[in-house]
Design a protein around this motif. Sequence first.
Motif, PDB file in Angstrom:
ATOM      1  N   PHE A 229      -7.272  -2.380  -0.291  1.00  0.00           N
ATOM      2  CA  PHE A 229      -6.472  -3.442   0.258  1.00  0.00           C
ATOM      3  C   PHE A 229      -5.030  -2.914   0.494  1.00  0.00           C
ATOM      4  O   PHE A 229      -4.246  -3.327   1.422  1.00  0.00           O
ATOM      5  CB  PHE A 229      -6.250  -4.399  -1.202  1.00  0.00           C
ATOM      6  N   LEU A 230      -4.780  -1.772   0.026  1.00  0.00           N
ATOM      7  CA  LEU A 230      -3.375  -0.949   0.386  1.00  0.00           C
ATOM      8  C   LEU A 230      -3.389  -0.512   1.792  1.00  0.00           C
ATOM      9  O   LEU A 230      -2.616  -0.742   2.613  1.00  0.00           O
ATOM     10  CB  LEU A 230      -3.152   0.159  -0.567  1.00  0.00           C
ATOM     11  N   GLU A 231      -4.735   0.077   2.276  1.00  0.00           N
ATOM     12  CA  GLU A 231      -4.693   0.338   3.617  1.00  0.00           C
ATOM     13  C   GLU A 231      -4.904  -0.947   4.549  1.00  0.00           C
ATOM     14  O   GLU A 231      -4.369  -1.089   5.672  1.00  0.00           O
ATOM     15  CB  GLU A 231      -6.045   1.128   3.795  1.00  0.00           C
ATOM     16  N   TYR A 232      -5.396  -2.048   4.127  1.00  0.00           N
ATOM     17  CA  TYR A 232      -5.697  -3.097   5.028  1.00  0.00           C
ATOM     18  C   TYR A 232      -4.397  -3.737   5.077  1.00  0.00           C
ATOM     19  O   TYR A 232      -4.021  -4.211   6.337  1.00  0.00           O
ATOM     20  CB  TYR A 232      -6.708  -4.269   4.354  1.00  0.00           C
ATOM     21  N   LYS A 233      -3.645  -3.746   4.161  1.00  0.00           N
ATOM     22  CA  LYS A 233      -2.162  -4.494   4.242  1.00  0.00           C
ATOM     23  C   LYS A 233      -1.231  -3.691   4.903  1.00  0.00           C
ATOM     24  O   LYS A 233      -0.397  -4.316   5.944  1.00  0.00           O
ATOM     25  CB  LYS A 233      -1.768  -5.039   3.120  1.00  0.00           C
ATOM     26  N   SER A 234      -1.120  -2.324   4.587  1.00  0.00           N
ATOM     27  CA  SER A 234       0.080  -1.790   5.300  1.00  0.00           C
ATOM     28  C   SER A 234      -0.398  -0.247   5.806  1.00  0.00           C
ATOM     29  O   SER A 234       0.603   0.490   6.264  1.00  0.00           O
ATOM     30  CB  SER A 234       1.098  -1.380   3.852  1.00  0.00           C
ATOM     31  N   GLY A 235      -1.507   0.283   5.835  1.00  0.00           N
ATOM     32  CA  GLY A 235      -1.761   1.463   6.460  1.00  0.00           C
ATOM     33  C   GLY A 235      -1.463   2.826   5.684  1.00  0.00           C
ATOM     34  O   GLY A 235      -1.172   3.842   6.244  1.00  0.00           O
ATOM     35  N   TRP A 236      -1.184   2.588   4.310  1.00  0.00           N
ATOM     36  CA  TRP A 236      -0.646   3.693   3.554  1.00  0.00           C
ATOM     37  C   TRP A 236      -1.750   4.881   3.470  1.00  0.00           C
ATOM     38  O   TRP A 236      -1.267   5.913   3.158  1.00  0.00           O
ATOM     39  CB  TRP A 236      -0.112   3.133   2.275  1.00  0.00           C
ATOM     40  N   VAL A 237      -2.763   4.469   3.291  1.00  0.00           N
ATOM     41  CA  VAL A 237      -4.014   5.591   2.770  1.00  0.00           C
ATOM     42  C   VAL A 237      -4.011   6.458   3.853  1.00  0.00           C
ATOM     43  O   VAL A 237      -4.240   7.929   3.697  1.00  0.00           O
ATOM     44  CB  VAL A 237      -5.190   4.877   2.343  1.00  0.00           C
ATOM     45  N   TYR A 238      -4.297   6.201   5.102  1.00  0.00           N
ATOM     46  CA  TYR A 238      -4.683   6.892   6.362  1.00  0.00           C
ATOM     47  C   TYR A 238      -3.815   7.158   7.186  1.00  0.00           C
ATOM     48  O   TYR A 238      -3.593   8.312   8.041  1.00  0.00           O
ATOM     49  CB  TYR A 238      -5.981   6.347   7.189  1.00  0.00           C
ATOM     50  N   TYR A 249       6.892  -3.897   0.545  1.00  0.00           N
ATOM     51  CA  TYR A 249       5.775  -4.815  -0.006  1.00  0.00           C
ATOM     52  C   TYR A 249       4.612  -4.402   0.333  1.00  0.00           C
ATOM     53  O   TYR A 249       3.833  -4.946   1.473  1.00  0.00           O
ATOM     54  CB  TYR A 249       6.222  -6.183   0.522  1.00  0.00           C
ATOM     55  N   PRO A 250       4.099  -3.423   0.045  1.00  0.00           N
ATOM     56  CA  PRO A 250       2.575  -2.634   0.649  1.00  0.00           C
ATOM     57  C   PRO A 250       1.458  -3.478   0.688  1.00  0.00           C
ATOM     58  O   PRO A 250       0.488  -3.446   1.183  1.00  0.00           O
ATOM     59  CB  PRO A 250       2.608  -1.196  -0.054  1.00  0.00           C
ATOM     60  N   MET A 251       1.511  -4.406  -0.378  1.00  0.00           N
ATOM     61  CA  MET A 251       0.411  -5.268  -0.636  1.00  0.00           C
ATOM     62  C   MET A 251       0.654  -6.471  -0.218  1.00  0.00           C
ATOM     63  O   MET A 251      -0.105  -7.405  -0.453  1.00  0.00           O
ATOM     64  CB  MET A 251       0.077  -5.291  -2.182  1.00  0.00           C
ATOM     65  N   GLY A 252       1.931  -6.991   0.646  1.00  0.00           N
ATOM     66  CA  GLY A 252       2.059  -7.978   1.203  1.00  0.00           C
ATOM     67  C   GLY A 252       2.568  -9.258   0.622  1.00  0.00           C
ATOM     68  O   GLY A 252       2.893 -10.286   1.008  1.00  0.00           O
ATOM     69  N   TYR A 253       2.970  -9.065  -0.684  1.00  0.00           N
ATOM     70  CA  TYR A 253       3.522  -9.805  -1.506  1.00  0.00           C
ATOM     71  C   TYR A 253       5.017 -10.073  -1.677  1.00  0.00           C
ATOM     72  O   TYR A 253       5.582  -8.955  -1.991  1.00  0.00           O
ATOM     73  CB  TYR A 253       2.916  -9.764  -3.264  1.00  0.00           C
ATOM     74  N   SER A 256      11.362  -9.956  -4.315  1.00  0.00           N
ATOM     75  CA  SER A 256      12.565  -9.063  -4.674  1.00  0.00           C
ATOM     76  C   SER A 256      12.210  -8.186  -6.032  1.00  0.00           C
ATOM     77  O   SER A 256      12.758  -7.330  -6.122  1.00  0.00           O
ATOM     78  CB  SER A 256      13.876  -9.711  -4.523  1.00  0.00           C
ATOM     79  N   MET A 257      11.431  -9.053  -6.693  1.00  0.00           N
ATOM     80  CA  MET A 257      11.123  -8.497  -8.366  1.00  0.00           C
ATOM     81  C   MET A 257      10.211  -7.441  -8.264  1.00  0.00           C
ATOM     82  O   MET A 257       9.910  -7.114  -9.446  1.00  0.00           O
ATOM     83  CB  MET A 257      11.290  -9.549  -9.285  1.00  0.00           C
ATOM     84  N   LYS A 258       9.501  -7.335  -7.290  1.00  0.00           N
ATOM     85  CA  LYS A 258       8.285  -6.718  -7.280  1.00  0.00           C
ATOM     86  C   LYS A 258       8.210  -5.678  -6.113  1.00  0.00           C
ATOM     87  O   LYS A 258       7.193  -5.969  -5.254  1.00  0.00           O
ATOM     88  CB  LYS A 258       6.816  -7.528  -7.299  1.00  0.00           C
ATOM     89  N   GLU A 259       9.036  -5.230  -5.794  1.00  0.00           N
ATOM     90  CA  GLU A 259       8.971  -4.221  -4.710  1.00  0.00           C
ATOM     91  C   GLU A 259       8.443  -2.854  -5.139  1.00  0.00           C
ATOM     92  O   GLU A 259       8.422  -2.420  -6.034  1.00  0.00           O
ATOM     93  CB  GLU A 259      10.452  -3.929  -4.141  1.00  0.00           C
ATOM     94  N   ASP A 260       7.847  -2.121  -3.923  1.00  0.00           N
ATOM     95  CA  ASP A 260       7.430  -0.619  -3.962  1.00  0.00           C
ATOM     96  C   ASP A 260       6.159  -0.689  -4.794  1.00  0.00           C
ATOM     97  O   ASP A 260       5.744  -1.720  -5.155  1.00  0.00           O
ATOM     98  CB  ASP A 260       8.367   0.302  -5.239  1.00  0.00           C
ATOM     99  N   LEU A 261       5.495   0.497  -4.737  1.00  0.00           N
ATOM    100  CA  LEU A 261       4.052   0.433  -5.001  1.00  0.00           C
ATOM    101  C   LEU A 261       3.542   0.032  -6.384  1.00  0.00           C
ATOM    102  O   LEU A 261       2.608  -0.758  -6.409  1.00  0.00           O
ATOM    103  CB  LEU A 261       3.507   1.870  -4.754  1.00  0.00           C
ATOM    104  N   TYR A 262       4.149   0.376  -7.471  1.00  0.00           N
ATOM    105  CA  TYR A 262       3.420   0.160  -8.473  1.00  0.00           C
ATOM    106  C   TYR A 262       3.563  -1.468  -8.877  1.00  0.00           C
ATOM    107  O   TYR A 262       2.661  -1.970  -9.457  1.00  0.00           O
ATOM    108  CB  TYR A 262       4.360   0.851  -9.760  1.00  0.00           C
ATOM    109  N   LEU A 263       4.648  -2.054  -8.614  1.00  0.00           N
ATOM    110  CA  LEU A 263       4.731  -3.380  -8.891  1.00  0.00           C
ATOM    111  C   LEU A 263       3.954  -4.135  -7.869  1.00  0.00           C
ATOM    112  O   LEU A 263       3.358  -5.500  -8.388  1.00  0.00           O
ATOM    113  CB  LEU A 263       6.300  -3.917  -9.064  1.00  0.00           C
ATOM    114  N   GLN A 264       3.826  -3.800  -6.646  1.00  0.00           N
ATOM    115  CA  GLN A 264       3.124  -4.387  -5.800  1.00  0.00           C
ATOM    116  C   GLN A 264       1.403  -4.195  -6.249  1.00  0.00           C
ATOM    117  O   GLN A 264       0.585  -5.310  -6.152  1.00  0.00           O
ATOM    118  CB  GLN A 264       3.120  -3.911  -4.509  1.00  0.00           C
ATOM    119  N   CYS A 265       1.021  -3.138  -6.633  1.00  0.00           N
ATOM    120  CA  CYS A 265      -0.406  -2.848  -6.906  1.00  0.00           C
ATOM    121  C   CYS A 265      -0.765  -3.751  -8.303  1.00  0.00           C
ATOM    122  O   CYS A 265      -1.811  -4.374  -8.504  1.00  0.00           O
ATOM    123  CB  CYS A 265      -0.657  -1.343  -7.126  1.00  0.00           C
TER     124      CYS A 265
END
Length: 539
Positions: A229-238, A249-253, A256-265
């Motif tokens: 899903f991370l690759e699908y939404k933002s292309g982070w993996v490849y 917002y790498p997961m697309g959500y 402002s309280m859920k920014e960056d990778l950990y909180l998005q995942c």
Amino acid sequence: MGARRSTPSSARERYYKRRVKRTGLLILVALLVAVVVCGALVYPVLAPDAGVDVSQFDTVTPKASLQVTQTAQPTPTETATPEPDITKTLAALPTQGQIVPPSEDSQILYYTIAGDSLDVVSLHFGVEMSEITSPDEIDHEGLLPPGQLLIIPNRLGETSSTSKLLPDSEVTFSPSTVDFDIQAFVDQAGGYLSTYTEYLASTGWTSGADIIGRVALEYSVNPRLLLAFLEYKSGWVYGTPQTEFDRVYPMGYVNSMKEDLYLQCAWFASTVMDGYYGWREGRTLVVDYLDGQVIRLAPQLNAGTVGLMHAFAKLYDFDEWVVRLYGEESFFTLFETMFDSPWIRAQEVEPLIPADTVQPEMILPFEIGRLWAFSGGPHAAWSAADVWAALDFAPASAESGCQESTAWVVASMPGLIVRSGNGVVVIDLDGDGYEQTGWTLLYLHIATKDRIEEGTWVETGDRIGHPSCEGGRATGTHVHMARRYNGEWVPADGPLPFTLNGWVARAANTAYEGWLIRDGEYIYANTAGTQETQITREE
């Protein structure tokens, strides 16, 4: 990590070749449309005959009014023009994802799937348990064996598609993840994730791969699903995120309280689990979309599919949701390109919870003769994920709030301590060292002081630490407990009820409420620790 048919680079190439092919087809259609439109402009349908002098037609020039009223013109505001969704414009919605109309049949022949129980099946179909029959004997309390024929009155209206999208074991932290090396996969893919680090309060600077692993472990969600899903939404993996939005917002959500990778995942994992266990427990029967549309879920779906449907509905309206889940270039096209067929892996590990599974004998998590309170009935197992798998107990105290306690939390079952830190202790019953296999028991809010070390073998009743407020949000000193089997959270009330010293947990309609029942005696859950919540463990 197991053998793969292709390297990450070739996987990416195959995925994008499909997209190029699809785009080429759409461009061809667009060119054909353009030819027709241009032809209409050059040769209008109502154009005068070629032999007629166009100057013969009168042209009327409007005269300016003598009285002109000037009005203030709004200042143009530059706004971003959304890119048109070509797939939605030129193609019909995928057939597999379309709404299923009501059937005129008076009965439905339904074959059970893994995880089904009679009470939940009745909720899925909107009938009473007593109305369901079968040629074979029906277990009214436990799990039903997969493949059992049930004859059910048909009271369904329109429902979602009945197509299963992903097996349960590819959504949960199942045994299929034991040999999956997250770090090696991320490094081989070589994208932005492989160099990403983020500062977390509990672990300091943490790598992207470790964040994926941590969320998978904490929420008991499959790391392959997170990566896909991370690759699908933002292309982070490849690749590399192309916009600031994709970076924040790498997961697309958007929150402002859920920014960056950990909180998005964590948001994505929690949302998937909401749908997964809401369906498993019979609390989620519909899917709500961004555009306000609500559709009843088809009873034939598995929990893994509903989990994904629920998460995607938080990001898309119905039409786009259908395309992204069921279209030719759907999320699952990318998933299989990255990780091969999930259905083949599922054959080796499912059903995750066989129908004959029983909970091992467990005791209340405190020492004999000590007064405690049943402070929380069935509620979320981890963070905001709405999985009613946990129970709470608080030691007797003259003071409320988060106070240091000398009371001991004890092992409710024997096993190997496979995790100890950040307020968490996990016991692995089979002792193989994996939280993805067999029975595991999670304790939360165990104080750092005197906490048992990872790698220790414990017997039932051994001390593991003191209750506290460490490791998560808490309003008072207590211990939080939840069970998993083969990486799947086990609801505290259901076919495998949480049972401690013969006390059986039952849920109310609201989280944290509920009862412990034994031999006709009831103990009521209450966060206030009233007299009716008091409980002790006998010899």
